[in-house]
Write an enzyme that holds these catalytic residues in place. Structure first.
Site, PDB file in Angstrom:
ATOM      1  N   GLY A 248       0.815  -1.210   0.000  1.00  9.92           N
ATOM      2  CA  GLY A 248       0.000   0.000   0.000  1.00  9.92           C
ATOM      3  C   GLY A 248       0.850   1.262   0.000  1.00  9.92           C
ATOM      4  O   GLY A 248       0.528   2.253  -0.676  1.00  9.92           O
ATOM      5  N   ASP A 249       1.949   1.237   0.753  1.00  8.23           N
ATOM      6  CA  ASP A 249       2.865   2.380   0.767  1.00  8.23           C
ATOM      7  C   ASP A 249       3.488   2.587  -0.614  1.00  8.23           C
ATOM      8  O   ASP A 249       3.667   3.724  -1.067  1.00  8.23           O
ATOM      9  CB  ASP A 249       3.969   2.156   1.797  1.00  8.23           C
ATOM     10  CG  ASP A 249       3.429   1.810   3.166  1.00  8.23           C
ATOM     11  OD1 ASP A 249       2.381   2.363   3.555  1.00  8.23           O
ATOM     12  OD2 ASP A 249       4.043   0.967   3.848  1.00  8.23           O
TER      13      ASP A 249
END
Length: 304
Positions: A248-249
């Site tokens: 997600g990052d």
């Protein structure tokens, strides 16, 4: 310039044990130590994409030095506030299933907190600040609001990647991007989400509350981008998932980095999904070459 803020970084200590037996002596088959923390992950992937950025937040002790040394060796710029306590270690134990044991992190003093606020006082109009992860209890639940206030005062945009009340409080200030996964989106509104249409419905509520772009990750089902201009779906490329940490990052890094350089929202979406997928298929975070390889395989469809 893009700045990432990680309030409670970590060393991620990944340990693999073939057949874990509680209460007995177990031997590792493999281990790996990596710098951890959501903002730090964003900075490392931005660096792979060739996007100028600086990682900041709080680091302390021998564990903090490990992270600073790692970032320096790979060429990721950093400017952390030194703190008195040791940066935490998070254990990720892999033995069939993955078990996580997260450290609490150091207490942050009022002077240390003020030092970080002062660093952001040098922001300029056009800068982007990525605020990622949880807030240490010693800072108080409204600390992101204080940082957002500095961003707004200096004319900088901000991205926020957190959950619950901290995310809800930030929406009124117009974040450039929010990126819940579909589970976090459901928790935010206290509902159960089972269909793509429901994701779109609740994603639009985040737009109505103030977000400029809403990016919802759905693991192997790809991702949705919800904007005032339309709703878009991106496929996830096929591959073997090897890493659940940082995808997600990486998606945020790909989206924000490309948007800041090119100004094209759909190309930012494409790079974001490619970056998240490349990390999921890697032992560590994605490298730039792998992201470039996956980008042409991301198909984007307008849904509305």
């Amino acid at each position: 310039m893009i700045y990432t803020v990680t309030l409670n970084p970590s060393i991620d200590y990944i340990v693999e044990v073939e057949d874990m037996k509680l209460g007995s002596l177990n031997r590792m088959s493999r281990d790996l130590k990596l710098p951890g923390g959501k903002g730090i992950n964003v900075s490392r992937v931005l660096n792979q994409l060739g996007v100028n950025n600086t990682a900041t937040g709080f680091l302390g002790g021998f564990t903090g030095r490990f992270i600073e040394d790692w970032l320096r060796e790979e060429g990721t710029s950093s400017d952390f506030v030194p703190v008195g306590g040791d940066t935490r270690i998070n254990i990720k134990l892999k033995s069939g299933e993955e078990t996580e044991i997260n450290g609490a992190g150091p207490e942050i003093t009022a002077a240390e907190a003020e030092a970080l606020i002062n660093k952001l006082g040098h922001l300029q109009a056009g800068d982007i600040v990525v605020l990622s992860g949880s807030i240490p209890p010693s800072l108080g639940g409204d600390f992101y609001n204080r940082l957002i206030g500095v961003c707004k005062q200096q004319g900088a945009q901000f991205v926020i990647d957190t959950t619950g009340q901290a995310l809800q409080q930030a929406l009124v200030y117009g974040p450039l991007l929010v990126k819940p996964n579909h589970h976090e989106l459901a928790e935010l509104f206290g509902v159960t989400i089972t269909t793509r249409e429901e994701i779109i419905t609740y994603g639009r509520k985040l737009l109505e509350a103030g977000a400029q772009h809403v990016l919802v990750s759905m693991a192997g089902d790809g991702a949705l981008l919800i904007t005032e201009q339309g709703v878009y779906s991106a496929s996830a490329p096929a591959g073997q998932v090897r890493n659940s940490v940082g995808a997600g990052d990486s998606m945020i890094a790909g989206f924000v980095g490309t948007l800041s350089k090119e100004g094209n929202v759909l190309e930012a979406f494409r790079t974001g999904v490619a970056s998240g997928s490349a990390t999921a298929f890697s032992d560590d975070l994605a490298d730039g070459g792998f992201i470039s390889e996956l980008r042409p395989r991301i198909q984007i469809t307008q849904l509305g």
